[in-house]
Scaffold this motif. Structure first.
Motif, PDB file in Angstrom:
ATOM      1  N   SER A 247     -25.993  -9.222 -27.680  1.00  0.00           N
ATOM      2  CA  SER A 247     -26.821 -10.271 -27.055  1.00  0.00           C
ATOM      3  C   SER A 247     -26.302 -10.751 -25.696  1.00  0.00           C
ATOM      4  N   LEU A 253     -22.972 -19.583 -25.547  1.00  0.00           N
ATOM      5  CA  LEU A 253     -22.547 -20.288 -26.767  1.00  0.00           C
ATOM      6  C   LEU A 253     -21.288 -21.093 -26.479  1.00  0.00           C
ATOM      7  N   GLU A 281     -22.412 -12.470 -37.347  1.00  0.00           N
ATOM      8  CA  GLU A 281     -21.499 -12.699 -36.209  1.00  0.00           C
ATOM      9  C   GLU A 281     -21.448 -14.183 -35.861  1.00  0.00           C
ATOM     10  N   ARG A 285     -18.217 -16.959 -36.004  1.00  0.00           N
ATOM     11  CA  ARG A 285     -17.888 -18.000 -35.027  1.00  0.00           C
ATOM     12  C   ARG A 285     -17.567 -19.313 -35.751  1.00  0.00           C
ATOM     13  N   TYR A 288     -14.069 -18.952 -37.581  1.00  0.00           N
ATOM     14  CA  TYR A 288     -12.839 -19.118 -36.792  1.00  0.00           C
ATOM     15  C   TYR A 288     -12.661 -20.568 -36.325  1.00  0.00           C
ATOM     16  N   MET A 345     -15.937  -8.272 -22.114  1.00  0.00           N
ATOM     17  CA  MET A 345     -15.551  -7.004 -22.727  1.00  0.00           C
ATOM     18  C   MET A 345     -16.321  -6.901 -24.036  1.00  0.00           C
ATOM     19  N   MET A 351     -11.538  -5.112 -29.811  1.00  0.00           N
ATOM     20  CA  MET A 351     -10.746  -4.731 -30.990  1.00  0.00           C
ATOM     21  C   MET A 351      -9.790  -3.593 -30.642  1.00  0.00           C
ATOM     22  N   ASP A 378     -16.249 -15.897 -21.681  1.00  0.00           N
ATOM     23  CA  ASP A 378     -16.603 -16.577 -22.932  1.00  0.00           C
ATOM     24  C   ASP A 378     -15.359 -17.064 -23.673  1.00  0.00           C
ATOM     25  N   ALA A 383     -12.178 -18.143 -31.382  1.00  0.00           N
ATOM     26  CA  ALA A 383     -12.598 -16.746 -31.544  1.00  0.00           C
ATOM     27  C   ALA A 383     -11.569 -15.788 -30.968  1.00  0.00           C
ATOM     28  N   ASN A 384     -10.955 -16.158 -29.851  1.00  0.00           N
ATOM     29  CA  ASN A 384      -9.999 -15.247 -29.216  1.00  0.00           C
ATOM     30  C   ASN A 384      -8.738 -15.133 -30.076  1.00  0.00           C
ATOM     31  N   GLY A 387      -9.644 -13.169 -33.143  1.00  0.00           N
ATOM     32  CA  GLY A 387      -9.815 -11.745 -32.850  1.00  0.00           C
ATOM     33  C   GLY A 387      -8.477 -11.053 -32.637  1.00  0.00           C
TER      34      GLY A 387
END
Ligand SMILES: Cc1cc2nc3c(=O)[nH]c(=O)nc-3n(C[C@H](O)[C@H](O)[C@H](O)COP(=O)(O)OP(=O)(O)OC[C@H]3O[C@@H](n4cnc5c(N)ncnc54)[C@H](O)[C@@H]3O)c2cc1C
Length: 481
Positions: A247, A253, A281, A285, A288, A345, A351, A378, A383-384, A387
């Motif tokens: 998206s 977001l 997904e 969000r 996390y 990215m 990942m 973003d 989330a970072n 991840g």
């Protein structure tokens, strides 16, 4: 309540906005403000930062939109009071100047923001002004989705199932917070109020206007409409970075120029396999954010405490090669160039690039996490961090440590024709498809024919994956002890 101030932060929109809704319902007159927080801006490594440019453009749009909203509601015009300074000083001062009874804001779950908000609330309380924070940026927060034993989840799939169950039980969870009915209560701005230019807050344009990322609510709406028309293909296309499968809404977001409730309601109502995958997904969000709220120590430490026993390599040369897209593994280098050139990215590549740093180069995930934090448009701490800890196998519900992505086979699988690689590594444009994922396997004549000399025009691999894999298995072996 006579009057209130709504403090906008990562919620730069004038529709479906919890704090604005509650302030308008409870106060007769509502001021709106945004602070370019020098506490955050001064710490940014570059004065050319796309995120600051994105926020600035979105603030300008929001100011106009609030004004138009007030006029449509037969009010006397509105808009944003925009300030530059330390938010924790500016907000209490502004609230006192305006003589409001309370400040309303949407809740933030990052430890530094929680600490800042509690200092603001304290200062306001000393002035006899209330502080009201509202849930807005996630669908379910904090303790709203718990295990049967009343504990926070640490595994995603049961969390997602409980999240979906709660959504079915709580019919109003995705309802929009209406603004229009009370918008006539928006307070007009004093004459002479204006928004400081980017240069006045110490920043220069960073090329946002020429990029593929349109800012503001209008930009978010355009991306959402574009994606809505192809959401059914999401499940099949989302893993291929050369395709337009995802998206690209993450920056919207992050800064709240779209509404999470509107997006989740659309995906939930749509019901196709693609929409279900996308809703998952959005639930990641929430997951996390929930993890960060319950476990704020993850900002600096591994979610799994035993992983602090892992000993990482000090390898500044290898780290620099990763940052500068010089690893010799085309898929990793193309991903790092995408980040550098666009601030984005693709998820599959995040990942892979993260796994490569940790499991091929043996470097502490925290270094990679900081590198992404400085560059991602973003960038979102929850989330970072989630991840990175997933890729490093140090997090909750993480990739098992013995599963190590092979950068060549991943490349063959997810960029089979090499379209993504060629887009970001033009030096490899003439390399035949079957060699593109491992160009060091070209012999000298084939290199000449492809116009590339490995080790000169494009680097030789900085590590051998098979050997690196063995070193990683040995490194993580301490966890078995
Ligand atoms: C190492 C690593 C670092 C990451 N850093 C960030 C980050 O700083 N900010 C960020 O928003 N996402 C981050 N992600 C998650 C994910 O890669 C991005 O959200 C996604 O690539 C954004 O593109 P999109 O909006 O087109 O995503 P889509 O596939 O369209 O997904 C829609 C939305 O769901 C959310 N989402 C998707 N995947 C995840 C996920 N794994 N975790 C949490 N939310 C998710 C995002 O808000 C995203 O915009 C990271 C993932 C990894 C592996």
């Amino acid at each position: 309540m006579l009057s209130a101030l709504v403090w906008f932060r990562r919620d730069l929109r004038h529709f479906d906005h919890a704090a604005l809704h509650h302030a308008l319902r409870r106060a007769g007159r509502v001021h709106c403000a945004f602070v370019f927080d020098s506490g955050i801006l001064d710490a940014l490594p570059s004065r050319r930062d796309r995120r600051v440019e994105f926020i600035h453009a979105s603030v300008v749009e929001l100011d106009e939109a609030l004004d138009a909203l007030s006029c449509r509601a037969a009010g006397s015009g509105g808009g944003l009071l925009v300030r530059h300074g330390r938010a924790e000083e500016v907000v209490p001062r502004l609230a006192a100047e305006l003589g409001v009874d309370a400040v309303f804001a949407n809740r933030d779950y990052e430890p530094a923001a929680i600490a800042r908000d509690s200092r603001v609330a304290q200062r306001l309380a000393e002035q006899g002004i209330g502080f009201v924070d509202c849930k807005d940026q996630v669908v379910f927060e904090r303790d709203e989705v718990l295990t049967r034993d009343g504990k926070p989840f640490s595994v995603f799939t049961p969390y997602r199932n409980a999240w979906l169950k709660r959504l079915d039980a709580d019919g109003g969870a995705l309802d929009a917070w209406r603004i229009e009915g009370q918008a006539g209560r928006l307070a007009p701005k004093a004459p002479g109020e204006r928004i400081p230019a980017l240069a006045e807050i110490g920043f220069e344009p960073a090329g946002l206007s020429g990029s593929a990322l349109p800012a503001g609510m209008r930009g978010g709406r355009a991306l959402f409409e574009d994606f809505a028309a192809r959401i059914d293909r999401y499940a099949d296309a989302r893993d291929f970075p050369a395709l337009k499968g995802v998206s690209y809404l993450s920056t919207h977001l992050r800064f709240g120029t779209v509404s999470i409730r509107e997006l989740a309601a659309f995906a939930h109502g749509h019901g196709s396999e693609g929409a279900r995958a996308w809703l998952s997904e959005l639930i990641w969000r929430d997951f996390y954010h929930m993890i960060l709220w319950h476990h704020p120590q993850v900002v600096a430490r591994c979610f799994r405490p035993e992983c602090e026993r892992l000993r990482w390599d000090e390898a500044p040369g290898l780290f620099a090669a990763w940052c500068e897209a010089r690893t010799g593994y085309p898929i990793v280098d193309a991903a790092m160039r995408q980040l550098e050139q666009s601030g984005y990215m693709h998820n599959r590549l995040r990942m892979l690039a993260a796994s490569f740093l940790v499991k091929d180069l043996g470097i502490d995930w925290r270094l990679g996490e900081r590198h992404f934090a400085a560059r991602l448009n973003d960038y979102d701490l929850a989330a970072n961090n989630g991840g990175w800890q997933w890729a490093a196998s140090t997090g909750c519900d993480a990739q098992p440590w013995f599963r190590i992505f092979n950068p060549v086979t991943q490349s063959q699988r997810f960029d089979p024709e090499g379209r993504f690689i060629r887009r970001y590594l033009p030096e490899l444009a003439q390399v035949p498809e079957r060699f593109l994922h491992a160009p060091w396997t070209l012999d000298a004549a084939a290199q000449r024919a492809a116009g590339v000399r490995i080790g000169i025009d494009y680097p030789a691999p900085v590590v051998d994956h098979a050997q690196a894999r063995l070193r990683t298995l040995a490194r993580f072996g301490v966890l078995k002890a």
